[in-house]
Design an enzyme around this catalytic site. Structure first.
Site, mmCIF file in Angstrom:
data_model
loop_
_atom_site.group_PDB
_atom_site.id
_atom_site.type_symbol
_atom_site.label_atom_id
_atom_site.label_comp_id
_atom_site.label_asym_id
_atom_site.label_seq_id
_atom_site.Cartn_x
_atom_site.Cartn_y
_atom_site.Cartn_z
ATOM 1 N NE ARG A 89 -4.618 42.533 45.312
ATOM 2 C CZ ARG A 89 -4.442 41.382 44.910
ATOM 3 N NH1 ARG A 89 -3.719 40.880 43.982
ATOM 4 N NH2 ARG A 89 -5.029 40.374 45.972
ATOM 5 C CE LYS A 113 -9.301 39.805 45.510
ATOM 6 N NZ LYS A 113 -8.125 39.127 46.093
ATOM 7 C CD GLU A 167 -7.201 36.550 36.478
ATOM 8 O OE1 GLU A 167 -6.374 36.423 37.617
ATOM 9 O OE2 GLU A 167 -7.965 37.258 36.642
HETATM 10 N N1 PDD Z 1 -8.665 36.413 44.744
HETATM 11 N N2 PDD Z 1 -7.044 36.263 40.214
HETATM 12 C C1 PDD Z 1 -8.226 36.204 40.707
HETATM 13 C C2 PDD Z 1 -9.326 36.566 39.834
HETATM 14 C C3 PDD Z 1 -8.315 36.157 42.046
HETATM 15 O O1 PDD Z 1 -9.656 36.362 42.613
HETATM 16 C C4 PDD Z 1 -7.181 36.034 43.047
HETATM 17 C C5 PDD Z 1 -7.593 35.857 44.620
HETATM 18 C C6 PDD Z 1 -6.084 35.913 42.513
HETATM 19 C C7 PDD Z 1 -4.725 35.608 43.364
HETATM 20 O O2 PDD Z 1 -4.510 36.876 44.161
HETATM 21 P P1 PDD Z 1 -3.626 36.837 45.463
HETATM 22 O O3 PDD Z 1 -2.379 35.934 45.055
HETATM 23 O O4 PDD Z 1 -3.392 38.134 45.741
HETATM 24 O O5 PDD Z 1 -4.348 36.185 46.348
HETATM 25 C C8 PDD Z 1 -5.831 35.782 41.156
HETATM 26 C C9 PDD Z 1 -9.441 35.681 46.004
HETATM 27 C C10 PDD Z 1 -10.818 35.804 45.440
HETATM 28 C C11 PDD Z 1 -9.533 36.375 47.329
HETATM 29 O O6 PDD Z 1 -8.549 37.264 47.463
HETATM 30 O O7 PDD Z 1 -10.454 36.317 48.157
#
Ligand code: PDD
Length: 287
Positions: A50, A149, A182
């Site tokens: 990612r 991201k 989300e």
């Molecule tokens: N991110 N959606 C958003 C907008 C996010 O910022 C995050 C996590 C997720 C969940 O993603 P995952 O399951 O891969 O952690 C969904 C935070 C800010 C981070 O990674 O620090």
């Protein structure tokens, strides 16, 4: 804590980047957060893929190969004597004169910040979180691909500010056409009549790695799963609700916009999925 900055590990006080870094000037860069359990980084390949894709989306060539990233991240844990940790990787456009043109920056800035993390305290998981739908909308994919991201989290930050102002723990964002997308840092799941629902990727969400694990677990546990369009009314009428992300894993939600979800307590399917998630982590991390 020793921080990795470009080519070396430095003390926290020495871990400083230039005011000319385009990450600082324009939010021009990408990041990723990975969690280590007993010395093993969970779903590291998925996180690195990612990160690479996010960087590609901004035309930043991710420095280093994926095996080199593996080595570097495990080295970061080892140097800091960390077994249970969150590791924040940031890759910015780099340092260059003021101006938007990426060509102004010669090479990306790379930062790895680890911190000890033994999981969220149990109380919030036991009590469940409150969420509030923010008035700020999720950036539409046409404006910025949410799969990137990026270091620019402003609409998420505004959603978080609003949520806190409403005494909620997390802010949910709607798409421009009013569908749930989300949370500010989390993905959303609803349960209704023993079926699991989550906003479809096409609605403009960051496809969380934790979300993906939950989708896999739902299949294994024969819980029908629908990646679909959901309205706020679906949230208010859900039997159960939870949020997912790397650090908190699965967080039950018990109230939305002041209204109780189900009986206002973390639900049994949520708890079951969280146990299954933890078992999966133990399995994959060899604990
Ligand atoms: N991110 N959606 C958003 C907008 C996010 O910022 C995050 C996590 C997720 C969940 O993603 P995952 O399951 O891969 O952690 C969904 C935070 C800010 C981070 O990674 O620090």
């Amino acid at each position: 804590m020793r921080i990795y900055l470009n080519h070396r590990f430095v003390a926290e006080t020495k871990a400083v980047v230039s005011v000319f870094d385009h990450g600082f000037l324009y939010g021009d860069g990408v990041f990723e957060t990975v969690r280590a359990y007993e010395g093993r980084l969970f779903r590291l390949d998925e996180h690195l893929t990612r990160l690479k894709e996010s960087a590609r989306g901004l035309n930043i060539t991710l420095p280093r190969t994926l095996p080199a990233w593996h080595r570097l991240l495990y080295q970061t844990l080892a140097i800091n004597h960390l077994k249970n940790a969150l590791v924040r990787i940031t890759v910015s456009r780099g340092t260059g004169p003021i101006g938007l043109d990426p060509a102004l920056c010669r090479k990306p800035t790379l930062v790895i910040i680890p911190r000890a993390f033994n999981g969220c305290p149990e109380t919030p998981h036991r009590k469940g979180w409150k969420v509030a739908i923010a008035s700020v909308r999720r950036t539409p994919s046409q404006a910025l691909n949410p799969r990137i991201k990026s270091m620019n989290f402003l609409n998420n930050i505004l959603a978080k500010i609003q949520a806190k102002g409403n005494h909620a723990d997390e802010g949910l964002m709607l798409s421009l056409d009013g569908y749930l997308t989300e949370g500010s840092v989390s993905n959303l799941f609803l349960i209704k009549r023993r079926r699991l629902y989550t906003p479809a990727a096409g609605l403009g969400i960051l496809e969380g790695i934790t979300r993906q694990v939950v989708i896999e677990l739902a299949k294994e546990n024969r819980i029908p799963l629908h990646e679909t369009r959901l309205r706020p009314s679906d949230l208010y009428k859900a039997d159960e609700c939870f949020l997912t992300n790397t650090s908190m894993e699965i967080m039950p939600v018990v109230k939305a916009d002041g209204m109780k979800i189900g009986d206002g307590k973390p639900g049994p399917i949520t708890r079951h999925l969280h146990e299954a998630y933890r078992a999966q982590v133990r399995f994959e991390c060899g604990i």
